[in-house]
Scaffold this active site. Sequence first.
Site, PDB file in Angstrom:
ATOM      1  N   LYS A 194      31.171  55.109 -11.853  1.00 38.68           N
ATOM      2  CA  LYS A 194      32.426  55.112 -11.126  1.00 38.68           C
ATOM      3  C   LYS A 194      32.179  54.727  -9.673  1.00 38.68           C
ATOM      4  O   LYS A 194      31.051  54.897  -9.228  1.00 38.68           O
ATOM      5  CB  LYS A 194      33.080  56.485 -11.210  1.00 38.68           C
ATOM      6  N   GLU A 240      34.247  70.170  -0.629  1.00 38.98           N
ATOM      7  CA  GLU A 240      32.829  70.062  -0.275  1.00 38.98           C
ATOM      8  C   GLU A 240      32.670  70.379   1.200  1.00 38.98           C
ATOM      9  O   GLU A 240      33.497  69.942   2.007  1.00 38.98           O
ATOM     10  CB  GLU A 240      32.320  68.640  -0.552  1.00 38.98           C
ATOM     11  N   ASP A 287      37.039  57.709  -4.785  1.00 32.68           N
ATOM     12  CA  ASP A 287      35.722  58.285  -5.060  1.00 32.68           C
ATOM     13  C   ASP A 287      35.816  59.533  -5.933  1.00 32.68           C
ATOM     14  O   ASP A 287      34.990  59.742  -6.812  1.00 32.68           O
ATOM     15  CB  ASP A 287      35.051  58.641  -3.716  1.00 32.68           C
ATOM     16  N   HIS A 301      37.092  62.310 -11.078  1.00 31.17           N
ATOM     17  CA  HIS A 301      36.793  63.729 -11.290  1.00 31.17           C
ATOM     18  C   HIS A 301      38.079  64.574 -11.380  1.00 31.17           C
ATOM     19  O   HIS A 301      38.257  65.361 -12.299  1.00 31.17           O
ATOM     20  CB  HIS A 301      35.934  64.293 -10.161  1.00 31.17           C
ATOM     21  N   LYS A 327      36.294  66.211   1.765  1.00 32.13           N
ATOM     22  CA  LYS A 327      34.942  66.291   2.327  1.00 32.13           C
ATOM     23  C   LYS A 327      35.002  67.125   3.596  1.00 32.13           C
ATOM     24  O   LYS A 327      36.029  67.138   4.286  1.00 32.13           O
ATOM     25  CB  LYS A 327      34.457  64.885   2.705  1.00 32.13           C
TER      26      LYS A 327
HETATM   27  C1  BG6 Z   1      30.351  61.856  -6.738  1.00 32.77           C
HETATM   28  C2  BG6 Z   1      31.044  61.426  -5.475  1.00 32.77           C
HETATM   29  O1  BG6 Z   1      30.868  61.163  -7.833  1.00 32.77           O
HETATM   30  O2  BG6 Z   1      30.555  63.234  -6.940  1.00 32.77           O
HETATM   31  C3  BG6 Z   1      30.576  62.242  -4.289  1.00 32.77           C
HETATM   32  O3  BG6 Z   1      30.761  60.059  -5.246  1.00 32.77           O
HETATM   33  C4  BG6 Z   1      30.695  63.725  -4.579  1.00 32.77           C
HETATM   34  O4  BG6 Z   1      31.314  61.895  -3.129  1.00 32.77           O
HETATM   35  C5  BG6 Z   1      30.029  64.063  -5.919  1.00 32.77           C
HETATM   36  O5  BG6 Z   1      30.063  64.445  -3.534  1.00 32.77           O
HETATM   37  C6  BG6 Z   1      30.273  65.501  -6.322  1.00 32.77           C
HETATM   38  O6  BG6 Z   1      29.585  65.779  -7.488  1.00 32.77           O
HETATM   39  P1  BG6 Z   1      28.743  67.105  -7.692  1.00 32.77           P
HETATM   40  O7  BG6 Z   1      28.505  67.199  -9.134  1.00 32.77           O
HETATM   41  O8  BG6 Z   1      27.493  66.929  -6.892  1.00 32.77           O
HETATM   42  O9  BG6 Z   1      29.593  68.195  -7.130  1.00 32.77           O
END
Ligand code: BG6
Length: 478
Positions: A158, A226, A245, A250, A340
């Site tokens: 993705k 995050e 993103d 997600h 973020k």
């Molecule tokens: C990724 C995004 O797909 O998923 C990132 O590109 C993000 O920006 C990340 O931080 C989060 O995934 P996980 O599993 O590390 O929480």
Amino acid sequence: MPVKPLNCTIVIFGARSDLASRKLFPALYDLAAWGHLPHDYLILGVGRVPVSDEEFRQQVKNKLAMFSPESLQHGDYSTAFFERLRYVKADFMKADDYSLLQQKLGEIAREKSEVANVLFYLSTPPGLAPVIVRNLEHAGLGGKMSNLGGWRKIVIEKPYGINLETARELNAVVGDVFREAQVFRIDHYLGKETVQNILVFRFSNGIFEPLWNRHFIANVSITISEDFGIRDRGAFYEETGLLRDIFQNHALQLLAAVAMEPPVDLSADAVRDEKAKLLRSIRRLSPENTGNSLVLGQYEGYRSEKNVAPDSVVETFAAVKIYIDNWRWKNVPFFIKAGKNLAETMTEIVVTFNCPPQNFFGPAESCSYTANQVIFRIQPEETISIRFGAKRPGESLITDPVYMKFDYRSSFSEKGLTAYHRLLLDAIAGEQMNFIRQDSVEYSWAIVDAIREAAGGKPPEPYPVHSRGPESVEHLYG
Ligand code: BG6
């Protein structure tokens, strides 16, 4: 555990990317050390920078030490793993450069008596995917051709395209060169234990499903937050932004898992049919119906990040109120928020049920904090909690919220696989349930394109680092 073939060469485009360093190589290393990869495996990194096999191995080793030191604790395995790494220099844009890759794969195939399986893995920016797929075709390496024997599959990271139009174009190119059964559009969220457990929770427990609809549920909120910024991915973020993103994939996949209808069985297509149907039922935002259903934000300091334009209007935060126009969910608001550099790192889904028709117990506003909830905590804790009201000790009949909690770590002693472990194994074995089908990708982009259009190019609201996001988010819930 999916059935594994005897051999497989994993060809990674973008072998020096952030994703490959943080996720792919650690997962491949663990799988190899645990004996889960095909007995006869090879990993071929492809990249523009000319490095020898030896230099490439050293680079991977350094990255493993940096991002996954625990993997290297299977110490006695490291020599065997690094011996299986090879590197091919190629400019992804130049068709001629693929002949070297073809040659290398040819040699490997000959060593394996003409039955070499190949998994291409595209860990590259979205714009490069169509070019790479076309160039694979020109080099005779497409999945529909089989001059090397064995199978060919492709995993595409993705974001799959950057909007509906480019996703369609990519789907068309990929469809020319690979059969859908050979295509694995990856969203690593679908490999997370807790995300897979949403379906198990919903469809293996008789007490919840009858309540899982607009008659009993007041709202659903999905949060992906995050506490860190874009790290060193400025160039990537300028091209994508948070909606592309995190939201398009997600967040919408979490929504699909929590809201889809029961599948007819657990085949990949049955599950993916229901997800696609759900995504298709989501009401599109439009400039007319946006009202206070959308907030985009950008954290303070984003514009000073490396490779970010000083006047960038790229969003690093999005909160959207969504409705699903189907019988189960009509008029139930789904609040999706992702960002973020927020106050904490956590992903959760909260399903809030209606208040009882009469509130006998104080305080008067008690429903707002004791309404029943099912809370799926995806990370960092892996829990499911049920909230309900209980009598506060003492003379008065006052309700307090209390929680019944299931915790993966205390209930199950074995350590689950991480998302990349599981999805790599699934792709190698050809199991597609946890990969996104072409139609779902397109429905998801249509939703995100509509959101972006509804925003009308308005600059995102600034928000302080480690806050809860822009102030106007509160209006969304009002
Ligand atoms: C990724 C995004 O797909 O998923 C990132 O590109 C993000 O920006 C990340 O931080 C989060 O995934 P996980 O599993 O590390 O929480």
